[in-house]
Design a protein around this motif. Structure first.
Motif, PDB file in Angstrom:
ATOM      1  N   LEU A   2     -45.576  10.803  15.616  1.00  0.00           N
ATOM      2  CA  LEU A   2     -44.484  11.384  14.844  1.00  0.00           C
ATOM      3  C   LEU A   2     -44.965  11.761  13.450  1.00  0.00           C
ATOM      4  CD1 LEU A   2     -41.356  11.925  14.529  1.00  0.00           C
ATOM      5  CD2 LEU A   2     -41.219   9.638  13.544  1.00  0.00           C
ATOM      6  N   GLY A   3     -44.752  13.020  13.089  1.00  0.00           N
ATOM      7  CA  GLY A   3     -44.883  13.412  11.701  1.00  0.00           C
ATOM      8  C   GLY A   3     -43.599  13.006  10.997  1.00  0.00           C
ATOM      9  N   CYS A   4     -43.682  12.065  10.066  1.00  0.00           N
ATOM     10  CA  CYS A   4     -42.473  11.532   9.438  1.00  0.00           C
ATOM     11  C   CYS A   4     -41.651  12.659   8.835  1.00  0.00           C
ATOM     12  CB  CYS A   4     -42.856  10.486   8.405  1.00  0.00           C
ATOM     13  SG  CYS A   4     -43.682   9.052   9.164  1.00  0.00           S
ATOM     14  N   VAL A   5     -40.323  12.519   8.860  1.00  0.00           N
ATOM     15  CA  VAL A   5     -39.417  13.647   8.664  1.00  0.00           C
ATOM     16  C   VAL A   5     -38.737  13.609   7.298  1.00  0.00           C
ATOM     17  CG1 VAL A   5     -39.006  13.847  11.135  1.00  0.00           C
ATOM     18  CG2 VAL A   5     -37.483  12.425   9.771  1.00  0.00           C
TER      19      VAL A   5
ATOM     20  N   VAL B  82     -39.171  10.017   5.657  1.00  0.00           N
ATOM     21  CA  VAL B  82     -38.825   8.739   6.270  1.00  0.00           C
ATOM     22  C   VAL B  82     -39.520   8.621   7.622  1.00  0.00           C
ATOM     23  CG1 VAL B  82     -36.588   8.614   5.123  1.00  0.00           C
ATOM     24  CG2 VAL B  82     -36.725   9.616   7.399  1.00  0.00           C
ATOM     25  N   CYS B  83     -39.851   7.387   7.972  1.00  0.00           N
ATOM     26  CA  CYS B  83     -40.491   7.085   9.256  1.00  0.00           C
ATOM     27  C   CYS B  83     -39.671   5.994   9.948  1.00  0.00           C
ATOM     28  CB  CYS B  83     -41.909   6.573   9.059  1.00  0.00           C
ATOM     29  SG  CYS B  83     -42.960   7.541   7.952  1.00  0.00           S
ATOM     30  N   PRO B  84     -39.165   6.241  11.154  1.00  0.00           N
ATOM     31  CA  PRO B  84     -38.443   5.187  11.870  1.00  0.00           C
ATOM     32  C   PRO B  84     -39.396   4.083  12.321  1.00  0.00           C
ATOM     33  CG  PRO B  84     -38.732   7.108  13.262  1.00  0.00           C
ATOM     34  CD  PRO B  84     -39.227   7.498  11.912  1.00  0.00           C
ATOM     35  N   ALA B  85     -38.839   2.942  12.682  1.00  0.00           N
ATOM     36  CA  ALA B  85     -39.663   1.859  13.225  1.00  0.00           C
ATOM     37  C   ALA B  85     -40.404   2.376  14.452  1.00  0.00           C
ATOM     38  CB  ALA B  85     -38.782   0.666  13.593  1.00  0.00           C
ATOM     39  N   PRO B  86     -41.733   2.187  14.536  1.00  0.00           N
ATOM     40  CA  PRO B  86     -42.508   2.864  15.575  1.00  0.00           C
ATOM     41  C   PRO B  86     -42.311   2.348  16.983  1.00  0.00           C
ATOM     42  CG  PRO B  86     -43.926   1.478  14.231  1.00  0.00           C
ATOM     43  CD  PRO B  86     -42.587   1.503  13.562  1.00  0.00           C
TER      44      PRO B  86
END
Length: 495
Positions: A149-152, A49-53
């Protein structure tokens, strides 16, 4: 015929029908067949998942995705990143990135504040080691600079030492739920005097396929420079990351510390860092006494004046280490000086001076056991730091083809015990676009830790972001099983 005999025949017949095992024979005596080692196989599904940047209209975000080539995966696989906006399950949504082949990075750009949070899944040959990176440039305002960010991966427990609620900071913890059912989350805050009471940090519901950004200053009235944030998921799972934004010194994403342990490594402090701050928290219910060592290019050094740190149980401890690297890249290594107590930790790192400062974070990292990947690398402004804290290790580094063209290149390096090396990177020939770096220990050396730094000049501000590179967990041990009718026979005969 006895009832037990009839039962055994019936049970064996039923078992043969289920398993396809046609011949019934007496099982081998215990110990006749040696135990077989577990097979190591590629994972078949990976979620990220990737949060809104960013909420800034000036934000420019680049997304990149990559899966390293892995043997034994077959020839089928899919991967996609979809907006986590709550309506993805109700109507078709277009994938932000759709990789097609392993070893071939793909990328795309997004401008402004409307880039959504994302939830993605890779399956089949695209699953082992699948990585997604979002890198954002913010030209001005709170948090201006480079944020990476490396998506987590979704999980149920996260520790973030290094957050803050002071007047200059605007810190959010972003919670992204990739699943079709709601998640329930508690957010706990720990300052220098212990746990902070908060009535609104418990029972936070994150709806299915949505993101919930929580402003930390809404959870407490206290203005604190150093906080440890604990995200505990009581139902479901989420991906979590802290966006730490400073009014004067830029900002970056703070990812979770490695699991609590008595020894930790924070790899890849830039050589030109002007200020380094250690933030630590003891999770074990007891005070922790830790030795501090800096793994430099020439060997392990004990910082003068900061030889040890005492971390009180339940309280966040912060130590200013100044310009600890003295012009050389390094990694901070924490080990117990007394009783082993699990801790979490992170570094806040500053480059630049005066009004031209920028901040990034280096949490305690997981070791690279088999393979790790950093993506979104550029021909200039990319650095890779490798640390071998306890034993010499050999490492193969591969630069993939670019997102728009080029040919892969590889090189092998030896990282001596107790050192950190900022290596001369192999660069793809004919590179166009950005590329991926894959790090693989090749021998029987000691543990390896790694981080990647991206740098750029933004009107005199030395903007940068650091991502630690944990093992990609692209393979999993699968115990080898065989049919054993002796278990069934024993059960029937003793009924």
């Amino acid at each position: 015929m006895k009832r037990t005999t009839l039962s055994l025949i019936a049970a064996v017949t039923a078992l043969a029908a289920v398993t396809g095992f046609a011949a019934v024979s007496a099982p081998d005596a215990p110990g006749d067949t040696p135990a077989r080692a577990a097979a190591t196989l590629p994972v078949e599904r990976t979620s990220l998942v990737c949060p809104a940047p960013s909420s800034s209209d000036l934000a420019e975000t680049t997304y990149t995705a990559f899966t390293p080539a892995t043997e034994g995966t077959g020839d089928k696989g899919t991967a996609q990143l979809l907006p986590a906006t709550g309506d993805s399950a109700d109507k078709p949504a277009k994938s932000v990135l759709t990789p097609k082949e392993p070893a071939a990075p793909v990328g795309t750009d997004r401008s402004g504040a409307d880039a959504p949070p994302l939830a993605g899944t890779a399956e089949g040959r695209l699953a082992p080691g699948w990585a997604v990176q979002q890198t954002t440039e913010v030209a001005a305002g709170v948090g201006r600079g480079l944020q990476g960010l490396g998506c987590v991966a979704p999980d149920t427990d996260f520790w973030f030492p290094g957050a803050a609620t002071d007047a200059d900071r605007t810190d959010y913890v972003h919670l992204v739920n990739p699943d079709d059912s709601a998640a329930v989350v508690d957010i706990e805050l720990y300052g220098k005097d212990g746990a902070l009471e908060s009535e609104v940090g418990s029972d936070i519901t994150v709806k299915a396929l949505t993101s919930e950004p929580v402003l930390l200053s809404t959870l407490t009235d206290e203005e604190l420079t150093d906080l440890t944030v604990h995200v505990n998921v009581r139902s479901g799972r989420v991906g979590a990351a802290v966006q730490a934004l400073d009014e004067k010194r830029g900002g970056d994403w703070l990812t979770a510390s490695a699991d609590p342990a008595d020894s930790l490594v924070m790899p890849g402090i830039p050589e030109d860092a002007t200020a380094v701050r250690l933030i630590a928290y003891s999770t074990g219910g007891s005070d922790a006494d830790l030795k501090l060592r800096l793994a430099s290019p020439s060997g392990s050094i004990t910082p003068v004046g900061n030889e040890t740190v005492h971390v009180k149980a339940g309280m966040t401890t912060a130590v200013d280490l100044g310009d600890i690297t003295k012009g050389e890249p390094g990694s901070l290594v924490l080990t117990p000086s007394g009783t082993a107590v699990p801790v979490v930790a992170a570094l806040q790192v500053v480059r630049g001076k005066g009004d031209d400062q920028e901040t990034a974070y280096i949490p305690a990292a997981r070791s690279v056991d088999t393979r790790a990947t950093a993506i979104g690398n550029t021909e200039k402004g990319t650095g890779l730091a490798l640390t071998a804290p306890s034993a010499t290790t050999e490492v193969k580094v591969t630069a993939s083809a670019g997102t728009e063209g080029g040919e892969a290149a590889s090189e092998t390096f030896t990282i001596k015990s107790g050192t950190t090396q900022k290596i001369e990177l192999p660069v793809p020939s004919g590179l166009k676009g950005t590329y991926a770096l894959t790090v693989e220990p090749t021998g029987d050396g000691g543990p390896l830790y790694a981080s990647r730094t991206l740098t750029t000049d933004m009107d005199g501000v030395p903007a940068f972001t650091v991502q630690t590179l944990p093992d990609d967990r692209g393979r999993v041990s699968v115990p080898e099983a065989e049919q054993d009718l002796s278990v069934l026979q024993d059960r029937v005969l003793h009924d």
